[in-house]
Design a protein around this motif. Structure first.
Motif, PDB file in Angstrom:
ATOM      1  N   ALA A 342     -10.179  13.421  -2.563  1.00  0.00           N
ATOM      2  CA  ALA A 342     -10.069  11.969  -2.694  1.00  0.00           C
ATOM      3  C   ALA A 342     -10.918  11.265  -1.637  1.00  0.00           C
ATOM      4  N   SER A 346     -14.078   9.084  -2.922  1.00  0.00           N
ATOM      5  CA  SER A 346     -13.971   7.626  -2.765  1.00  0.00           C
ATOM      6  C   SER A 346     -15.089   7.065  -1.905  1.00  0.00           C
ATOM      7  N   GLY A 383      -5.056   9.759  -2.104  1.00  0.00           N
ATOM      8  CA  GLY A 383      -5.332   9.615  -3.533  1.00  0.00           C
ATOM      9  C   GLY A 383      -5.580   8.176  -3.927  1.00  0.00           C
ATOM     10  N   MET A 386      -9.227   6.854  -4.167  1.00  0.00           N
ATOM     11  CA  MET A 386     -10.013   7.007  -5.399  1.00  0.00           C
ATOM     12  C   MET A 386      -9.727   5.847  -6.351  1.00  0.00           C
ATOM     13  N   LEU A 387      -8.456   5.517  -6.512  1.00  0.00           N
ATOM     14  CA  LEU A 387      -8.087   4.397  -7.374  1.00  0.00           C
ATOM     15  C   LEU A 387      -8.732   3.109  -6.880  1.00  0.00           C
ATOM     16  N   TYR A 390     -12.783   3.044  -7.425  1.00  0.00           N
ATOM     17  CA  TYR A 390     -13.213   2.752  -8.792  1.00  0.00           C
ATOM     18  C   TYR A 390     -12.822   1.334  -9.208  1.00  0.00           C
ATOM     19  N   GLY A 408      -2.170  10.602 -13.124  1.00  0.00           N
ATOM     20  CA  GLY A 408      -2.930   9.830 -12.147  1.00  0.00           C
ATOM     21  C   GLY A 408      -4.332  10.351 -11.950  1.00  0.00           C
ATOM     22  N   ALA A 412      -7.646   8.179 -11.772  1.00  0.00           N
ATOM     23  CA  ALA A 412      -8.443   8.243 -10.545  1.00  0.00           C
ATOM     24  C   ALA A 412      -9.865   8.722 -10.774  1.00  0.00           C
TER      25      ALA A 412
END
Length: 518
Positions: A342, A346, A383, A386-387, A390, A408, A412
């Motif tokens: 992640a 990211s 984690g 990553m969300l 994006y 998820g 993600a």
């Protein structure tokens, strides 16, 4: 009696040549004996021939204590200037280890700050070649203050111009945070190291015996910490790969990345994927082979390849256009996302977004890695990066689901819900909230427990669940994917989607900045 022009010019050239020798030929030969090139040799290999323009060659150090008033430190141990790389402009600062071990003094730091300021003002990338014994302790507050000034410059330049750090010798103490504030870090095998406290200080303070390579060598930062983006065999390869990295990057955040006329057809079909991607979800495959087939031949440039191998990141070209590639790799953790993956993904996504580089996402992800170790290593906050990345990105985002796309992990890796512009899926795609095994265990727990043949009932219910929910047509029917395509179509369809979205305009919310998860 006034000197003639000829005499003045000869004296000037002689003085410049003397200063360009740095610490002298004896110390230069010592660097060669270690397998290192000199600072000026490095500049000549990085820049196009005859393009480097040096500034502040005559800069004088300001230290006066401990006999420094009687010493000359040519250029104060760092060379700065402007050159061209692949025909495009670039600002450089290059530390010279032959001048008091390239130590960072006040004037030394001012020179580096100057070139970063120039990079921001004129819109050029910065390449810093780091080769230094750390702070010059004879200048104390001057060196400390300039560290702060330098860190401030890196932050101000972040997202404005690309910043690349090459670790081509030792980088010790507070100075190690300078590369960490830049966008990419390359290291050289056996001759480079980076740490905030060297082995003698570590032993004195925490009573731990170690050496430079074990403490902060290229293997440590490539494989364990993820600080480094690449390790190269020697100085020459490191500089060659830096030239290649720059070929993918725009000069600044106002430009698009450089387009290269492709010699690979946009209509090339990719039937080979049928032999690479197994239809059996339990079988593994290497996503690198998929990448080689889809993108322009030989164009993929991977970053952080030894760190968090369950995710692959790097630059490639698709019909000549530069793209950032983010892909799960099933050979590690079945492609599940862990805390390191992640972080790796990211940061790369945010760099691409800052510099107008479209994102191509190849999904085969069973979700986030679960378990005590994962939770204790903060998979929730890692984690979330990553969300966030994006969700924040406004560049074109195109996703292709190859197989698993669960929970998820599916979100993600850039689903429609996280702002993907186009989402394709292969017939092998499994897109759902939860895998059939877990779902059946919850939905039919009592029925399975009461059955005479629990495994037979479980298998029947799993097959029913798969047919009803875990398939691309179900997701397509709900408009979560735009089309179901064949393996042969993948390259051509991604190219069309990319070229359709290149002029995408999406405004960010009116705010100073968001608050990223940490």
């Amino acid at each position: 009696m006034a000197k003639e022009w000829k005499e003045l010019i000869a004296e000037l050239e002689a003085e410049k040549e003397r200063l360009r020798q740095g610490g002298g030929k004896e110390l230069q030969e010592k660097e060669h004996a270690k397998g290192k090139l000199t600072a000026r040799e490095r500049i000549n290999l990085l820049c196009d021939p005859g393009t480097f323009e040096e500034y502040d060659l005559f800069a004088k150090h300001i230290g006066r204590d401990y006999g420094l008033d009687k010493k000359e430190l040519p250029a104060d141990g760092v060379i700065i200037g402007f050159g061209k790389v692949n025909g495009r402009g670039c600002m450089l600062y290059v530390e010279d280890f032959t001048v008091v071990a390239g130590t960072f003094g006040e004037r030394h730091g001012k020179k580096i700050c100057k070139i970063i300021d120039m990079a921001r003002t004129y819109g050029y990338p910065v390449v810093g070649i780091n080769d230094s014994g750390g702070a010059r302790v004879t200048e104390q507050m001057g060196a400390l203050s300039q560290y702060g000034q330098l860190f401030y410059r890196h932050v101000q330049a972040s997202g404005v111009v690309p910043q690349i750090a090459l670790i081509m010798g030792p980088v010790a103490g507070g100075q190690a945070y300078s590369p960490a504030l830049m966008d990419f870090i390359f290291m050289v095998d056996k001759t480079s190291s980076m740490f905030i406290a060297g082995p003698p200080l570590v032993e004195a303070v925490v009573y731990e015996k170690t050496d430079e390579q074990s403490l902060g060598g290229p293997d440590v930062h490539a494989r364990i910490t993820g600080v480094s983006d690449g390790t190269w065999k020697d100085d020459r390869e490191c500089l060659e790969m830096t030239r290649r990295l720059l070929s993918y990057l725009p000069l600044n955040n106002k430009e698009r990345p450089p387009y290269v006329e492709p010699d690979d057809s946009p209509d090339r079909t990719t039937e080979e994927l049928e032999n690479i991607i197994p239809t059996d979800q339990k079988k593994l495959y290497d996503m690198h082979r998929v990448i080689e087939v889809i993108f322009d031949r030989g164009s993929f440039f991977e970053l952080k390849k030894e760190f968090a191998k369950n995710i692959i990141i790097g630059f490639a070209r698709l019909n000549g256009h530069v793209v950032g590639v983010v892909a799960n790799n099933p050979v590690k953790y079945n492609g599940a996302l862990d805390y390191n993956a992640a972080d790796k993904g990211s940061r790369f996504i945010r760099f691409c977004n800052a510099f107008n580089i479209p994102l191509i996402n190849l999904q085969d992800v069973p979700g986030f890695l679960i378990g005590t170790k994962s939770e204790h290593n903060a998979i929730i906050r890692h984690g979330a990066k990553m969300l966030y990345a994006y969700g924040e990105a406004t560049v074109p985002k195109i996703t292709c689901v190859l197989r698993k796309a669960y929970a998820g992990g599916y979100l993600a890796m850039c689903s429609k819900d996280l702002g993907a512009d186009v989402v394709y899926a292969l017939p092998t795609a499994e897109i759902c909230l939860m895998g059939p095994q877990g779902a059946v265990n919850i939905l039919f727990r009592k029925e399975i427990a009461a059955a005479e043949n629990p495994e037979e009932v479980r298998a029947k219910r799993e097959a029913e669940f798969m047919e009803k929910y875990v398939n691309p047509t179900y997701a397509a029917g709900l408009q979560h994917i735009d089309d179901i395509i064949t393996p042969a179509e993948v390259r051509a369809r991604l190219i069309r989607a990319l070229e359709m979205t290149l002029n995408k305009v999406e405004k960010s919310p009116d705010r100073k900045h968001g608050i990223t998860p940490v």
